[in-house]
Design an enzyme around this catalytic site. Structure first.
Site, PDB file in Angstrom:
ATOM      1  N   GLY A 158       0.835  -1.188   0.000  1.00 46.09           N
ATOM      2  CA  GLY A 158       0.000   0.000   0.000  1.00 46.09           C
ATOM      3  C   GLY A 158       0.873   1.242   0.000  1.00 46.09           C
ATOM      4  N   ARG A 242       1.288  -4.768  12.531  1.00 43.22           N
ATOM      5  CA  ARG A 242       0.650  -5.042  13.816  1.00 43.22           C
ATOM      6  C   ARG A 242       1.258  -6.324  14.381  1.00 43.22           C
ATOM      7  NH1 ARG A 242      -0.824  -0.553  13.601  1.00 43.22           N
ATOM      8  NH2 ARG A 242      -2.918   0.338  13.996  1.00 43.22           N
ATOM      9  N   GLU A 271       1.186  -4.923  23.685  1.00 37.10           N
ATOM     10  CA  GLU A 271       2.164  -3.848  23.815  1.00 37.10           C
ATOM     11  C   GLU A 271       1.938  -3.121  25.136  1.00 37.10           C
ATOM     12  OE1 GLU A 271       2.582  -2.916  19.016  1.00 37.10           O
ATOM     13  OE2 GLU A 271       1.449  -1.546  20.291  1.00 37.10           O
ATOM     14  N   HIS A 290       6.400   0.629  19.280  1.00 39.78           N
ATOM     15  CA  HIS A 290       5.355   1.105  18.373  1.00 39.78           C
ATOM     16  C   HIS A 290       5.426   2.628  18.211  1.00 39.78           C
ATOM     17  CE1 HIS A 290       1.061   0.080  16.749  1.00 39.78           C
ATOM     18  NE2 HIS A 290       1.706   0.952  15.969  1.00 39.78           N
TER      19      HIS A 290
END
Length: 326
Positions: A158, A242, A271, A290
Site C-alpha cells: 500500500g 501489527r 504492547e 510502536h
C-alpha cells in the site's frame, strides 16, 4: 465563537495520550474533556460530546462508553489502522469513523528502514559496546549483514509499502513485493519493484522480509512456523504493521533455532510485552515500542487531519477520510 465550538472526548494529555505541544490544535476547534473528568459526571458531559478523538487507541471505543454519548457523531482515529474499533457496531449507532491515511506513511517507512539497518549492522549492540565502562579495547568482531545490493521482500504494497520500497531503492536493494492486487506497471517501475504472486516465493528469495499489511482476519498470524521455515537462515523479519500479524511463539522458536537470522519489530502483541516474554531475552531481536509515527511533524499532521475529519462529520459535511464497514 468560543461558545459555538463542539465538545470532544480525548483520553488524556501526557503519558499514553496527546503530547502537550499538540493540544493547541485541538483546543482551537473543540472544547476538550479528558476521559477521567468525563467519567466523574457522564450524565452532564455525555449529551454535549459530538466527537471522540482517539490517540494511541485511547479512549477505547467500547459499548459501555459509547452508550454514555447520545450526541456522538464521529470517532476520529489518529493513524491508519482501525483494527481496535468495532466498525459495524459504531456505524450501527449512526456514528462515523475516520482515520488519517497518507500523513503517516513517510515516518513509518523511515522507521521500517531504521529497524532494518539497525538490525543488519547491529547498531544497538555497537552502541552498548562503545559506552560500556568495562571495555577498554573495541573489538572489530561485531560483523553485520550488507544492506546494499540485498533483496527486500515487502508484504503489503500500500502507501507505506511503496514508501519503504522507495527507500530500499535508495540503498540499491532488489525489491520484491506481494499484495492482494498487483500494482500498476508505472508504480512498479517507480520503485523498481518486482511482483511475486505467491508469497512463498518472496519468502524464499528475500534477505529482509518487511511486513506492511493492515491487520485483518486474513493477515492474523500471516507469518507462522511454515512461513518462517521458508525464509533464508540469513534472513531478517521486520514488522511495522501489527503484532498479531506474526505468530510470536513461532518467531521465538525460529530465532532460537537459527531458522532465521534476526527480527526487528516496532509492534508486538500485547504492547508492551510481559516483562518475562522470551522475545525480550533474545539477542537477535530488536524491539521498539510502536513509535513508527512518533515525530513531531507527523503527529501534528495526524492531529490536524483528525480535526478536519471530525469537524466535517459534526457539521454534516463530506468527510475526507471516512472509513465505512465492508
Amino acid at each position: 465563537m468560543e461558545d459555538n465550538k463542539p465538545w470532544a472526548l480525548i483520553s488524556e494529555v501526557g503519558k499514553q495520550g496527546y503530547i502537550e505541544e499538540l493540544m493547541h490544535v485541538l483546543k482551537q476547534h473543540f472544547h476538550i474533556i479528558c476521559r477521567k473528568d468525563f467519567l466523574q459526571n457522564p450524565a452532564v458531559h455525555g449529551p454535549k460530546i459530538q466527537a471522540m478523538l482517539i490517540w494511541n487507541g485511547l479512549p477505547a471505543a467500547e459499548p459501555s462508553l459509547l452508550r454514555l454519548l447520545p450526541s456522538l457523531k464521529v470517532v476520529a482515529n489518529g493513524g491508519v489502522g482501525i483494527d481496535h474499533l468495532d466498525l459495524p457496531y459504531i456505524s450501527s449507532l449512526g456514528v462515523k469513523v475516520t482515520n488519517t491515511p497518507g500523513v503517516v506513511s513517510d515516518a513509518t517507512a523511515d522507521m521500517a528502514m531504521g529497524l532494518l539497518l539497525a538490525s543488519a549492522r547491529r547498531i544497538v549492540e555497537g552502541h552498548q559496546l562503545a559506552v560500556d565502562p568495562n571495555i577498554t579495547n573495541l573489538s572489530q568482531s561485531l560483523m553485520g549483514i550488507e544492506v546494499t545490493g540485498s533483496t527486500m521482500g515487502i508484504i503489503g504494497m500500500g502507501h507505506i509499502g511503496c514508501k519503504i520500497a522507495q527507500r530500499g531503492k535508495g540503498f540499491d536493494m532488489r525489491i520484491l513485493y506481494h499484495n492482494r492486487t498487483r500494482r500498476s506497471v508505472e508504480d512498479e517501475r517507480a520503485v523498481g519493484a518486482n511482483y511475486r504472486e505467491n508469497v512463498d516465493d518472496l519468502l524464499k528469495e528475500s534477505d529482509f522480509v518487511m511486513l506492511a499489511v493492515n491487520l485483518t482476519p486474513e493477515t492474523t498470524d500471516l507469518i507462522s512456523h511454515r512461513e518462517l521455515s521458508l525464509m533464508k537462515p540469513t534472513a531478517t523479519l521486520v514488522n511495522i504493521s501489527r503484532g498479531q500479524v506474526v505468530d510470536q511463539d513461532a518467531l521465538v522458536k525460529a530465532l532460537r533455532s537459527g531458522t532465521i537470522r534476526a527480527a526487528a519489530l516496532d509492534v508486538t502483541y500485547p504492547e508492551p510485552l510481559p516483562r518475562d516474554h522470551p522475545l525480550l531475552s533474545l539477542t537477535n531481536v530488536l524491539i521498539t515500542p510502536h513509535v513508527g509515527t512518533n515525530t513531531y511533524a507527523t503527529s501534528r499532521k495526524m492531529v490536524q487531519k483528525m480535526v478536519d475529519n471530525a469537524l466535517a462529520a459534526v457539521n454534516g459535511q463530506s468527510i475526507p477520510n471516512e472509513v465505512k464497514p465492508k
